[in-house]
Design a protein around this motif. Structure first.
Motif, PDB file in Angstrom:
ATOM      1  N   ARG A  83       0.812  -1.227   0.000  1.00  9.27           N
ATOM      2  CA  ARG A  83       0.000   0.000   0.000  1.00  9.27           C
ATOM      3  C   ARG A  83       0.840   1.270   0.000  1.00  9.27           C
ATOM      4  O   ARG A  83       0.392   2.319  -0.464  1.00  9.27           O
ATOM      5  N   ARG A  84       2.078   1.234   0.492  1.00  7.66           N
ATOM      6  CA  ARG A  84       2.918   2.437   0.513  1.00  7.66           C
ATOM      7  C   ARG A  84       3.550   2.711  -0.853  1.00  7.66           C
ATOM      8  O   ARG A  84       3.645   3.857  -1.271  1.00  7.66           O
ATOM      9  N   LYS A  85       3.975   1.652  -1.555  1.00  7.64           N
ATOM     10  CA  LYS A  85       4.595   1.830  -2.860  1.00  7.64           C
ATOM     11  C   LYS A  85       3.564   2.088  -3.952  1.00  7.64           C
ATOM     12  O   LYS A  85       3.809   2.883  -4.855  1.00  7.64           O
TER      13      LYS A  85
ATOM     14  N   ARG B 298      -4.138  13.408   7.505  1.00  2.00           N
ATOM     15  CA  ARG B 298      -3.547  14.310   6.523  1.00  2.00           C
ATOM     16  C   ARG B 298      -3.682  15.769   6.965  1.00  2.00           C
ATOM     17  O   ARG B 298      -2.737  16.553   6.860  1.00  2.00           O
TER      18      ARG B 298
ATOM     19  N   ARG C 112      -8.111  10.729  -4.726  1.00  2.00           N
ATOM     20  CA  ARG C 112      -8.609   9.996  -3.557  1.00  2.00           C
ATOM     21  C   ARG C 112     -10.124  10.034  -3.474  1.00  2.00           C
ATOM     22  O   ARG C 112     -10.755   9.034  -3.076  1.00  2.00           O
TER      23      ARG C 112
ATOM     24  N   MET D 193      -4.163   4.777   3.172  1.00  3.90           N
ATOM     25  CA  MET D 193      -2.931   5.189   2.503  1.00  3.90           C
ATOM     26  C   MET D 193      -3.217   5.957   1.213  1.00  3.90           C
ATOM     27  O   MET D 193      -2.469   6.881   0.859  1.00  3.90           O
TER      28      MET D 193
ATOM     29  N   PRO E 175      -0.361   2.688  -3.674  1.00  3.95           N
ATOM     30  CA  PRO E 175      -1.608   2.722  -2.875  1.00  3.95           C
ATOM     31  C   PRO E 175      -2.858   2.418  -3.703  1.00  3.95           C
ATOM     32  O   PRO E 175      -3.756   1.716  -3.222  1.00  3.95           O
TER      33      PRO E 175
ATOM     34  N   LEU F  73      -3.812   9.518   2.110  1.00  3.30           N
ATOM     35  CA  LEU F  73      -2.590  10.222   2.515  1.00  3.30           C
ATOM     36  C   LEU F  73      -1.668  10.519   1.340  1.00  3.30           C
ATOM     37  O   LEU F  73      -1.022  11.564   1.314  1.00  3.30           O
ATOM     38  N   ARG F  74      -1.619   9.637   0.346  1.00  3.56           N
ATOM     39  CA  ARG F  74      -0.591   9.721  -0.681  1.00  3.56           C
ATOM     40  C   ARG F  74      -1.046  10.336  -2.001  1.00  3.56           C
ATOM     41  O   ARG F  74      -0.216  10.586  -2.859  1.00  3.56           O
ATOM     42  N   THR F  75      -2.320  10.540  -2.220  1.00  2.00           N
ATOM     43  CA  THR F  75      -2.796  11.026  -3.519  1.00  2.00           C
ATOM     44  C   THR F  75      -3.454  12.388  -3.372  1.00  2.00           C
ATOM     45  O   THR F  75      -3.738  12.845  -2.257  1.00  2.00           O
ATOM     46  N   ASP F  76      -3.698  13.018  -4.537  1.00  2.00           N
ATOM     47  CA  ASP F  76      -4.321  14.341  -4.531  1.00  2.00           C
ATOM     48  C   ASP F  76      -5.815  14.242  -4.247  1.00  2.00           C
ATOM     49  O   ASP F  76      -6.398  13.140  -4.196  1.00  2.00           O
TER      50      ASP F  76
END
Length: 423
Positions: A62-64, A154, A110, A100, A66, A103-106
């Protein structure tokens, strides 16, 4: 999930290892519930184990990736609901992946991803679970819950980052303010050094020339001139010692001298008279109490102006006049009838006398005019407001130039780059 990440960071556990540990815990919970529900049903148990394992593997990445992890866990959760016809903690894998993604996408990515996952989950529950929609909404609700936690995390991280940036900007502002104050103090010291050295060195230079000229013919006069040179040298050393004392460390026992003021104007003019400058000065009527900075500015204007008469118009008479009007102190110095040269400021050079005078006068809210006088020679006129409030305070200044004797006011324009070179 955020608290778990903080604990792992405190314990020194890598993020990937933390994800593997969390996936293993959720997988174990799913397998326990699966074994209790399908005891003796090998086919159902095997398919459930495979789907739960696939969801666990997808969560580890999920971190590499998501979005890929969210898609894989969603597919496994939907297939589990269709094949097992029952609720299961497999939705926790989907929730961790959704966390995740948030947290990681715009914002647009998301939002689209979470809405799509919830919609697919609801449609699968409505179509393929024997109509028991409410009983199979667990996965969709868990996904929304994970997304909400991710959004809160976030916002919290963004808030903490903003606080850190504000603290950094505040620290930078303090450093810039301290640097600005250091620069201003250096400029002030430079002005004081110029005023002290230029005045006394000019007098010493003139007296040394006189001594060399009359050394053989008039030894008494030469001795008198040399005594003035020695006196000027002592004065320079004393004033430099006091001025540079501000650069010593705090707690220094170095004595300090009072700031020059208009009370020392008579002694200043006498020193120029001794150097051969004929100064016409009529002490004004009592001016009353004046601010220290105003008296220092007026004193330095007279000192610098007479120094320039001595350097650029040797032998020329000079006139000094102080006039107090309603709310302003006018300081005027000129050499209307130069005996040689062309006046206090006509000869170009590389000094900073007029620049320093203008900065001093502007700092107290006054105005300075300097240039060739109407009747010949050169004149300097400074108007200092008595009620000044600081830099740029022009109250009581405008319109006062007409209070000065016209023949004392420069007739060739204001202070300019052309006349700034003298001093």
């Amino acid at each position: 999930m955020g608290a778990l990440s903080r604990w792992c960071r405190c314990l020194g556990i890598p993020p990937v290892a933390a994800d593997c540990l969390l996936a293993a815990v959720i997988l174990a919970l799913n397998l326990v519930l699966l074994g209790q529900r399908h005891a003796g049903e090998v086919a159902a148990t095997v398919s459930g184990v495979l789907l739960c394992t696939a969801a666990a593997v997808g969560m580890v990445f999920r971190r590499k990736a998501p979005l890929v992890a969210l898609g894989l866990t969603t597919a496994a959760g939907v297939c589990y609901a269709i094949t097992q016809q029952a609720k299961s903690p497999i939705g926790l894998f989907m929730a961790c992946a959704a966390y995740m993604v948030v947290l990681r996408t715009d914002h647009r990515t998301r939002g689209t991803s979470i809405i799509t996952v919830v919609a697919v989950t609801l449609v699968a529950a409505a179509v393929f679970t024997n109509g028991e929609l409410l009983a199979n909404l667990f996965n969709g609700l868990v996904v929304l819950f994970g997304a909400a936690i991710g959004e809160a995390t976030r916002y919290r991280r963004a808030y903490v980052q903003e606080l850190e940036e504000r603290a950094l900007r505040a620290e930078q502002s303090r450093d810039e303010e301290a640097q600005r104050r250091v620069i201003e103090e250096r400029l002030r010291i430079a002005h004081e050094l110029h005023d002290v050295i230029a005045h006394h060195i000019a007098l010493m230079n003139v007296q040394a020339g006189v001594a060399a000229h009359v050394l053989r013919s008039e030894p008494d006069e030469a001795e008198h001139a040399l005594s003035l040179v020695r006196s000027g040298g002592r004065t320079v050393l004393q004033e430099l010692t006091v001025l540079l004392g501000v650069l010593r460390r705090s707690g220094s026992p170095l004595p300090t001298a009072p700031t020059p003021s208009l009370h020392e104007l008579d002694a200043l003019i006498q020193s120029f008279t001794a150097a051969g400058v004929q100064v016409h000065y009529q002490p004004p009527e009592p001016l009353g109490p004046l601010p220290d900075v105003l008296e220092l500015t007026a004193y330095r204007v007279v000192q610098e102006s007479l120094t320039n008469v001595l350097k650029h118009a040797p032998g020329a008479p000079a006139r000094v006049r102080l006039t107090q009007t309603a709310g302003a102190l006018t300081v005027a110095v000129d050499n209307p009838e130069p005996a040689s040269g062309s006046g206090t400021g006509a000869r170009p050079g590389g000094g900073h006398g007029l620049v320093g005078m203008r900065e001093r006068v502007t700092a107290v809210g006054g105005t300075l005019s300097a240039g060739p006088a109407a009747g010949g020679g050169f004149a300097v006129c400074a108007v200092l407001p008595l009620g000044t409030g600081g830099v740029g305070d022009d109250s009581g200044v405008a319109g006062r130039r007409s209070d000065v004797d016209p023949e004392w006011v420069p007739g060739a324009g204001e202070f300019s780059a052309g006349s700034a070179g003298r001093g």
